[in-house]
Design an enzyme around this catalytic site. Structure first.
Site, PDB file in Angstrom:
ATOM      1  N   HIS A 112       0.848  -1.191   0.000  1.00  0.00           N
ATOM      2  CA  HIS A 112       0.000   0.000   0.000  1.00  0.00           C
ATOM      3  C   HIS A 112       0.881   1.237   0.000  1.00  0.00           C
ATOM      4  O   HIS A 112       1.959   1.236   0.589  1.00  0.00           O
ATOM      5  CB  HIS A 112      -0.919   0.008   1.222  1.00  0.00           C
ATOM      6  N   GLY A 139       8.680 -22.322   9.202  1.00  0.00           N
ATOM      7  CA  GLY A 139       7.327 -21.988   9.637  1.00  0.00           C
ATOM      8  C   GLY A 139       7.199 -20.603  10.233  1.00  0.00           C
ATOM      9  O   GLY A 139       8.077 -20.124  10.945  1.00  0.00           O
ATOM     10  N   LYS A 163      14.406  -7.764   2.951  1.00  0.00           N
ATOM     11  CA  LYS A 163      15.421  -7.463   1.944  1.00  0.00           C
ATOM     12  C   LYS A 163      15.844  -8.751   1.254  1.00  0.00           C
ATOM     13  O   LYS A 163      15.635  -9.842   1.774  1.00  0.00           O
ATOM     14  CB  LYS A 163      16.654  -6.818   2.595  1.00  0.00           C
ATOM     15  N   LYS A 180      24.592 -17.322   9.030  1.00  0.00           N
ATOM     16  CA  LYS A 180      25.832 -17.947   8.585  1.00  0.00           C
ATOM     17  C   LYS A 180      25.718 -18.334   7.126  1.00  0.00           C
ATOM     18  O   LYS A 180      24.623 -18.449   6.587  1.00  0.00           O
ATOM     19  CB  LYS A 180      26.201 -19.160   9.430  1.00  0.00           C
TER      20      LYS A 180
END
Length: 182
Positions: A112, A139, A163, A180
Site C-alpha cells: 500500500h 514456519g 530485503k 551464517k
C-alpha cells in the site's frame, strides 16, 4: 491501461475493479474447494490446484491454503507447502525447484502507498517475489514484496524477510539477517 495491467506492472491500481474482483472470487472459491478436499486425495487436490495456478505441474500443498489470484504463482518441481500458507499474489511469485514452505508461511507481493491520500482512496500496488531453487522457508516466516531469495538458502522459522537474501545462507530474525553461510 486497465486495472489488471496496472496491477501486473507494479503500478497503483484499484483492487475493486470488476475484472479483478471476479478473478479474486474465482480464486477464493477454488481455495475453499481445495481446503475441503481430503488431504490424502492427491488426485482431487491436484485437479483444483491446476485450475487455480493455471499449470500442468503438480505440487504438494497442505490445507489450508489461500491466495488472491493463483495465476501469478509459478513454481518448479518438488514444491511443498505445509499448512496455513497465504500468498498474496497481486504480482508475480516465482518459485524454483525443490522449495519447501513450513506451516504458516506468508508471501506478500501486495503493498500500500505511504501517501495517505492514495492509501485512503483504496489504491495498492505489488512487487514480485522470487524464490530460487532448493530453498527452505521455515514456519511462520513472512516474505515481503519485492524480495528475492537466492538458491540453496534457508529462512529460519519466524523470520521477517524485508530485503533480498543471497544464495547459500541461513537468515533469521525480525528483520531477517544473515546468521551464517551454508
Amino acid at each position: 491501461m486497465d486495472e489488471k495491467e496496472k496491477m501486473l506492472n507494479g503500478e497503483l491500481y484499484n483492487p475493486k475493479d470488476e475484472v479483478l474482483s471476479k478473478e479474486r472470487r474465482k480464486a477464493q472459491k477454488l481455495c475453499k474447494e481445495f481446503n475441503k478436499v481430503d488431504p490424502y486425495d492427491k488426485e482431487a487436490q491436484n485437479k483444483i490446484l491446476k485450475k487455480l495456478f493455471d499449470t500442468d505441474k503438480e505440487s504438494s500443498i497442505m490445507p489450508n491454503f489461500f491466495c488472491d489470484y493463483g495465476y501469478n504463482i509459478k513454481f518448479g518441481e518438488n514444491f511443498y507447502v505445509n499448512h496455513n500458507c497465504i500468498i498474496l499474489d497481486v504480482n508475480a511469485v516465482n518459485i524454483g525447484n525443490n522449495v519447501l514452505l513450513g506451516p504458516n508461511v506468508q508471501i506478500y507481493t501486495a503493498n500500500h502507498p505511504l501517501d495517505v491520500e492514495s492509501r485512503n482512496a483504496g489504491r495498492e500496488y505489488g512487487k514480485p517475489v522470487n524464490i530460487g531453487d532448493n530453498v527452505w522457508i521455515g514456519g511462520g516466516s513472512v516474505i515481503y514484496p519485492g524480495v528475492n531469495i537466492g538458491n540453496d538458502s534457508v529462512i529460519a522459522a519466524g523470520s521477517v524477510v524485508i530485503k533480498d537474501v543471497a544464495s547459500n545462507v541461513l537468515v533469521g530474525g525480525n528483520p531477517a539477517k544473515i546468521i551464517k553461510e551454508i
